[in-house]
Motif scaffolding. Structure first.
Motif, short mmCIF file in Angstrom:
data_model
loop_
_atom_site.label_atom_id
_atom_site.label_comp_id
_atom_site.label_asym_id
_atom_site.label_seq_id
_atom_site.Cartn_x
_atom_site.Cartn_y
_atom_site.Cartn_z
N GLY A 238 0.82 -1.20 -0.06
CA GLY A 238 -0.05 0.14 -0.04
C GLY A 238 0.86 1.32 -0.14
O GLY A 238 1.86 1.24 0.34
N TRP A 239 0.34 2.43 -0.60
CA TRP A 239 0.98 3.64 -0.55
C TRP A 239 2.21 3.30 -1.33
O TRP A 239 3.43 4.03 -0.75
N ALA A 240 1.86 2.85 -2.34
CA ALA A 240 3.41 2.44 -3.19
C ALA A 240 3.76 3.41 -4.40
O ALA A 240 4.65 3.07 -5.04
N GLY A 241 3.09 4.58 -4.37
CA GLY A 241 3.41 5.67 -5.31
C GLY A 241 4.85 6.30 -5.40
O GLY A 241 5.43 6.24 -4.17
N ARG A 242 5.41 6.36 -6.38
CA ARG A 242 6.76 6.68 -6.39
C ARG A 242 6.97 8.59 -6.18
O ARG A 242 7.64 9.04 -5.62
N ARG B 29 6.22 2.83 -7.20
CA ARG B 29 7.74 2.61 -7.04
C ARG B 29 7.93 1.03 -7.86
O ARG B 29 7.01 0.47 -8.01
N HIS B 30 9.15 1.19 -8.18
CA HIS B 30 9.67 0.03 -8.97
C HIS B 30 9.36 -1.26 -8.32
O HIS B 30 9.83 -1.24 -6.89
N PRO B 31 9.28 -2.37 -8.66
CA PRO B 31 9.03 -3.59 -7.90
C PRO B 31 10.32 -4.06 -7.18
O PRO B 31 10.39 -4.44 -5.98
#
Length: 223
Positions: free
Chosen positions: A26-30, A162-164
């Motif tokens: 969650g909240w994985a935005g770059r 975000r990149h994996p």
């Protein structure tokens, strides 16, 4: 067991997989501004902010589904298109899913809400290493059928997430049999329920697209 068509440069095959671990990032935005926007849109419906960014929720792997119809309790749930990362014995595979969530329950507890709805996932996988270098060029899109009208619900490049490899470095280990949802994009026009949710992941570099859709059947809430 879930069934996938795996597409790779070496060829295509079909595999049956028993997923044992489900992780939802969650909240994985770059982009911090985009993350803040998503936090604010959830705050508008009463969802408290996360304890950390990113955060890794756990849910029962049995919630994963490839069924054409998703049954939910009550009218307060909605879909969220996300790239998914599936760990198998021969490496990582990229797919597509919807972190369908009960928004009423989300206001009380995000971890609880993640567990209350099935998690639809597509039936196509790409070998992750074949798209890893051009991850930012991949594009994700979702439409929602609301009041009988198909509406653009989410759209944008995976450069917004975000990149994996970043998620993997920060989060729990993903041994074979693990699947991780890798983040979502803001909802265009705000989060709202629908009767059908359709999504796609497009690779403009290799010229291919993963698509998946499901209908939502609302069960009555009986006290």
């Amino acid at each position: 067991m879930l069934t996938f068509d795996r597409i790779a440069a070496s060829g295509t095959d079909r595999v049956a997989v028993e997923v044992s671990t489900l992780v939802i990032a969650g909240w994985a935005g770059r982009d911090e501004e985009a993350v803040r926007h998503h936090i604010e849109e959830l705050a508008a419906i009463g969802v408290p902010p996360p304890s950390s960014v990113p955060v890794y929720y756990r849910a029962a792997a049995a919630n994963l589904t490839q069924a054409a119809v998703l049954e939910v309790l009550g009218p307060d749930s909605s879909g969220e298109v996300e790239p998914t990362l599936l760990s198998l014995a021969d490496g990582l595979w990229l797919g597509l899913g919807s972190d369908h969530t009960d928004r009423k329950a989300e206001a009380a507890g995000i971890a609880l809400s993640k567990q209350l709805c099935g998690k639809p996932i597509g039936t196509t996988l790409w070998r992750f290493e074949e798209v890893e270098a051009h991850w930012d060029a991949l594009e994700m899109r979702a439409t929602a059928t609301i009041d009988g009208v198909e509406t653009l619900y989410q759209q944008g490049p995976l450069a917004a997430l975000r990149h994996p490899r970043d998620l993997l470095a920060r989060g729990p280990a993903l041994p074979p049999g693990s699947l991780m949802f890798c983040g979502t994009l803001g909802a265009i026009g705000g989060i709202r329920p629908a009767t059908r949710f359709a999504m796609e992941l497009h690779d403009p570099v290799l010229g291919r697209t993963i698509r998946h859709a499901y209908d939502i059947a609302v069960l009555p809430v009986i006290s």
